[in-house]
Design a protein around this motif. Structure first.
Motif, short mmCIF file in Angstrom:
data_model
loop_
_atom_site.label_atom_id
_atom_site.label_comp_id
_atom_site.label_asym_id
_atom_site.label_seq_id
_atom_site.Cartn_x
_atom_site.Cartn_y
_atom_site.Cartn_z
N GLY A 224 31.15 -23.45 -34.27
CA GLY A 224 31.06 -23.24 -35.52
C GLY A 224 31.10 -22.03 -36.02
O GLY A 224 30.34 -21.38 -36.85
N GLU B 264 36.06 -27.46 -41.85
CA GLU B 264 35.07 -27.99 -42.73
C GLU B 264 36.16 -28.66 -43.91
O GLU B 264 35.89 -29.81 -44.23
N VAL C 176 23.95 -26.79 -32.15
CA VAL C 176 23.76 -25.73 -33.25
C VAL C 176 22.43 -25.29 -33.18
O VAL C 176 21.15 -26.15 -32.60
N TYR D 84 26.34 -32.14 -31.51
CA TYR D 84 26.09 -31.13 -32.18
C TYR D 84 25.38 -29.91 -31.69
O TYR D 84 24.05 -30.09 -31.59
N1 ARG Z 1 29.38 -22.60 -39.34
C1 ARG Z 1 27.96 -22.88 -39.18
C2 ARG Z 1 27.21 -21.69 -39.32
O1 ARG Z 1 27.64 -20.65 -38.91
C3 ARG Z 1 27.79 -23.80 -37.93
C4 ARG Z 1 28.26 -25.20 -37.93
C5 ARG Z 1 27.62 -26.12 -37.21
N2 ARG Z 1 28.18 -27.35 -37.20
C6 ARG Z 1 28.09 -28.23 -37.95
N3 ARG Z 1 28.80 -29.42 -37.87
N4 ARG Z 1 27.42 -28.08 -39.13
O2 ARG Z 1 25.78 -21.67 -39.29
#
Ligand code: ARG
Length: 600
Positions: A123, A270, A361, A359
């Motif tokens: 991400g 995104e 995260v 996911y």
């Molecule tokens: N771009 C986001 C960040 O830096 C994380 C994305 C995580 N994945 C998702 N599908 N929301 O915090």
């Protein structure tokens, strides 16, 4: 190949059942007394209690049923009713031979029904340098991707590039204000310059400044909001400028991921979910899921009675829905982070139709995913249970807070890798390793040591716990570290090279010495480690196995001379065991995303 512990568990369960005892109590574990037994079952104690029987008598009857099992050389009752099992040498030899002959899975097994799995990890974001938070997601996600693939699933690793939203409007305004993007700011249809007006350094400098300015300066913030809306509505000049931001960032990020040994099958942004948005909103509306809330539009995701106490601005406390509603469209009309995640689910369903989306995260986003998943299930976009958030803890400094550089800033991934490589070079030199390598090979080895240190330090901790960043410890050639494991790999490779030079080859495996027995048992436990890691989505179980295997080999090597074994058959057997250990260790490390050098 099911491991011995599992197979024995089944045999003991059958013996329990034959004695009229609850078979679920028959659990077999690794023996606490490896000098006496390989495995044990303590189930007779609990079972006897339930039956009001004498535990030793029950254990003796169960043991009698198992004593004829050809896989076992000993079944004994000990203490108040423990059953101890010793595996027959021939069984261990046959199994080690099968593992040695399994050039693909080294004894692990594939799933019976392969699935289509999307793993959303790393991400990274446009214009924002990656920091250690992205590091954990990248390392864990990469490992899960490899683990699922090893077991036969079809896996798509998706970087889920953060290329959309308010940040992009901020950048457009900030770059515009520097007067460098005039050609892109016109209202026209283009064409626009092919050359990016900004470098990565520009983006990394402009983004934090713009984000800070937006917090203090409402007029600036409004311009950035407007730019965001226009970009999303498709204004050609903004789109062209944004494409440059995306391309410049992605090139830099791919270089960094390359250094880490992390690769993606998809670099969907995104923004790629954006075309799905209108239809999705219409669908939510048609289902009656989208409701007005103070000018915004939300989906309620909490069920009846799911509430928590919430303090309002005036100090009063109310029972608010928990999880809170998912914000789909803000009062200003913009799509939000959760909206994008929902639309991405729609997109993945249309393009891949996965059975499972994982996911990877930060745990701190747990509520966000809870909201998104519930909304997606309500909307009928995914079947319940097919969306999983795999959270992880933070990498902390010695102060117990998320790691910061000495200057107090977030550590950039690029700087971290550079630091690790410097340390790896120094450590190799100190340990007098790599002295015979060419400068290029030395550099490549130092890189592998650095990455192994970072990845193993991360993956040897359970995903959900936080850990303390300590490069000195991660980089040691002793203890539970990546460099230690690489060292063991290189040691086995060197042994096998010397054997080849002497013309010594492998011969059938025989298990005689206790160190050989331990090594065979450890090799046998790989399958269970792999399937547990897979079921729980916990790569540290593979890391633990790799460490145990390296230690077991090390003890074997110390106790059982290989090249100067007493006879050719013993030497051939030990070489075969060494090679099986090497192959399994290399495979386990590969699942962790760790590359191993040939020599050092
Ligand atoms: N771009 C986001 C960040 O830096 C994380 C994305 C995580 N994945 C998702 N599908 N929301 O915090």
């Amino acid at each position: 190949m099911a491991d011995l512990k599992t197979e024995l568990g089944e045999a003991v369960a059958a013996a329990f059942a034959a004695e009229g005892v609850d078979a679920s109590l028959a659990r077999v574990t690794t023996s606490d007394r490896p000098d006496l037994a390989d495995f044990q079952s303590n189930g007779a104690l609990a079972a006897a209690k339930a039956l009001k029987a004498n535990p030793r008598d029950l254990a003796t009857r169960v043991a009698a049923r198992l004593s004829g099992d050809p896989r076992l050389s000993g079944v004994e009752v000990a203490g108040p009713g423990f059953i101890n099992f010793k595996v027959a040498e021939a069984t261990l030899a046959t199994r080690a031979e099968a593992i040695a002959g399994d050039t693909v899975l080294a004894g692990a097994s594939a799933v019976t029904t392969p699935r289509k799995v999307v793993i959303d990890y790393a991400g990274p974001n446009v214009a924002k340098p990656m920091h250690v938070g992205h590091l954990r997601s990248s390392i864990i996600g990469e490992s899960l991707k490899r683990l699922f693939r090893l077991r036969g699933d079809t896996v798509w690793g998706d970087a889920h590039f953060g290329d959309w939203g308010f940040q992009m409007g901020l950048l457009i305004v900030a770059v515009g204000d520097e007067g460098r993007a005039d050609a892109f700011l016109t209202d026209g249809e283009g064409p626009f310059p092919d050359q990016s007006p900004v470098s990565l350094e520009d983006l990394e400098r402009l983004y934090p400044a713009a984000a800070a300015q937006a917090k203090e300066d409402p007029a600036f913030r409004d311009r950035a909001r407007k730019a965001t809306a226009e970009l999303q509505a498709g204004r050609p000049g903004y789109r062209a400028l944004w494409q440059h931001f995306v391309a410049v960032s992605r090139t830099a990020l791919e270089r960094e991921f390359g250094a880490l040994g992390v690769t993606f099958d998809l670099w969907n942004g995104e923004s790629d979910a954006d075309p799905r948005m209108a239809e999705m909103i219409a669908h939510l509306e048609a289902r009656g899921l989208l409701v007005q809330d103070d000018g915004a539009r939300v989906v309620h995701v909490a069920g009846p009675g799911e509430t928590r106490k919430k303090k309002l601005a005036d100090g009063s406390v109310i029972e608010a829905p928990s999880p809170p509603p998912l914000l789909v469209i803000s009062s200003e009309g913009s799509a939000m982070y959760g909206t994008t995640d929902m639309a991405t689910i729609v997109d993945r369903r249309e393009t891949i139709d996965p059975d499972l989306i994982l996911y990877v995260v930060d745990e701190r986003q747990a509520e966000h995913f809870e909201q998104v998943f519930r909304a997606a299930y309500l909307a009928g976009y995914a079947e319940k249970g097919t969306l999983e958030h795999l959270g992880f803890g933070t990498m902390n400094g010695t102060d117990g807070k998320p790691f910061k550089t000495r200057a107090g800033g977030v550590l950039k991934l690029h700087d971290l890798i550079t630091q690790a490589r410097d340390k790896a070079r120094a450590r190799l030199t100190e340990a007098n390793l790599g002295a015979d390598l060419s400068p290029e090979e030395f550099e490549a080895t130092a890189h592998k040591v650095a990455i192994a240190a970072l990845k193993f330090a991360d993956l040897s901790n359970s995903r959900t716990t936080s850990y303390v960043f300590d490069l000195d410890r991660f980089m040691s050639f002793e203890g539970k570290t990546g460099p230690y494991l690489l060292y063991q790999v290189v040691r086995i490779r060197s042994l096998l090279r010397r054997a080849a030079e002497q013309g010594a080859g492998v011969s059938p495996i025989a298990i005689v010495e206790s160190a050989e027995r331990d090594l065979a048992l450890t090799l046998d436990a790989f399958d269970q480690a792999v399937s547990d890691a897979y079921d729980k989505r916990m790569p540290h179980l593979i890391a633990e196995h790799a460490y145990r295997l390296a230690q077991s080999f090390s003890k074997f090597y110390a106790a059982c001379p290989v090249l100067i074994a007493p006879d050719d058959a013993t030497r051939g057997s030990r070489l075969a065991l060494s090679k099986a250990a090497l192959d399994q260790l290399v495979l386990a490390l590969d699942v962790l995303g760790i590359e191993t050098p040939e020599r050092m």
